[in-house]
Design an enzyme around this catalytic site. Structure first.
Site, PDB file in Angstrom:
ATOM      1  N   HIS A   1       0.834  -1.209   0.000  1.00  5.85           N
ATOM      2  CA  HIS A   1       0.000   0.000   0.000  1.00  5.85           C
ATOM      3  C   HIS A   1       0.865   1.253   0.000  1.00  5.85           C
ATOM      4  O   HIS A   1       0.381   2.338   0.310  1.00  5.85           O
ATOM      5  CB  HIS A   1      -0.939   0.014   1.216  1.00  5.85           C
ATOM      6  CG  HIS A   1      -1.658  -1.284   1.431  1.00  5.85           C
ATOM      7  ND1 HIS A   1      -1.206  -2.258   2.295  1.00  5.85           N
ATOM      8  CD2 HIS A   1      -2.764  -1.787   0.831  1.00  5.85           C
ATOM      9  CE1 HIS A   1      -2.018  -3.312   2.242  1.00  5.85           C
ATOM     10  NE2 HIS A   1      -2.964  -3.057   1.364  1.00  5.85           N
ATOM     11  N   GLY A   2       2.149   1.098  -0.289  1.00  2.13           N
ATOM     12  CA  GLY A   2       3.009   2.255  -0.489  1.00  2.13           C
ATOM     13  C   GLY A   2       3.509   2.939   0.779  1.00  2.13           C
ATOM     14  O   GLY A   2       3.421   4.161   0.898  1.00  2.13           O
TER      15      GLY A   2
END
Ligand code: FES
Length: 196
Positions: free
Chosen positions: A156-157
């Site tokens: 999810h970065g």
């Protein structure tokens, strides 16, 4: 023949025999129970992981398993260490002083380690548990601000610096956890606290 008719000497002998047999039985039954209470060699071995540092080059990261979890051991270069005090990096961190994050007291510093050169960290993103990738080099497009190297979680970065401190704007809430560890010598590290 009724019980009352048994010779008193014979009855005493029978009672004594039953008592001895009972005590021996209880003793045998207790042995495995007592054994199960003392930590076995297997449990002690699982509680800690010993790492040979002699083959880890500067800038290199190795992964070892400790208590079923992946742990990174990173040998940081001087350039990598400099980034940890760079205001461009510290200004982008959620918890630069690791006030909220999980680590032993000896690692509550900007290096998050006993010895600045060695980073020992549980390789699990604090968002939802993915394993981030390692990017020791500066530059790159991992972050909108200045990227000086670190770890990036592709799920999810989330971005982390080279001490595992999480970048502002990441979904991950905390810095990556540091386990308890000790140096046994210049070339040997033990992760975890010995049992017993
Ligand atoms: S699990 Fe790492 S960003 Fe979500």
């Amino acid at each position: 023949m009724s019980t009352d008719s048994v010779n008193p000497n014979r009855r005493r002998f029978l009672n004594w025999t039953a008592g001895v047999v009972g005590a021996v039985g209880v003793g045998y039954a207790a042995v495995p129970f007592i054994r199960s209470m003392s930590p076995s060699a297997a449990v002690m071995a699982e509680a800690t992981t010993t790492v040979d540092l002699s083959k880890v080059d500067k800038g290199q990261r190795i992964t070892v398993m400790w208590q079923g979890k992946p742990v990174w051991v990173v040998r940081r270069t001087d350039e990598m260490l400099e980034t940890l005090e760079d205001p461009e990096v510290t200004g982008q961190l959620k918890d630069p002083d690791s006030q909220q994050s999980e680590q032993p007291e000896f690692a509550a510093n900007e290096f998050r380690s006993r010895e600045p050169e060695w980073l020992v960290m549980i390789a699990i993103c604090t968002h939802l548990g993915c394993i981030p990738s390692y990017h020791p080099e500066s530059g790159g497009n991992f972050w909108s601000g200045a990227w000086k190297g670190g770890f990036f979680c592709p799920c999810h970065g989330s971005g982390y610096d080279l001490a595992g401190r999480v970048m502002e704007g990441s979904p991950a809430p905390l810095n990556m956890a540091v386990p308890y560890y000790e140096f046994l010598s210049d070339s040997e590290l033990r992760i975890g606290e010995p049992v017993g």
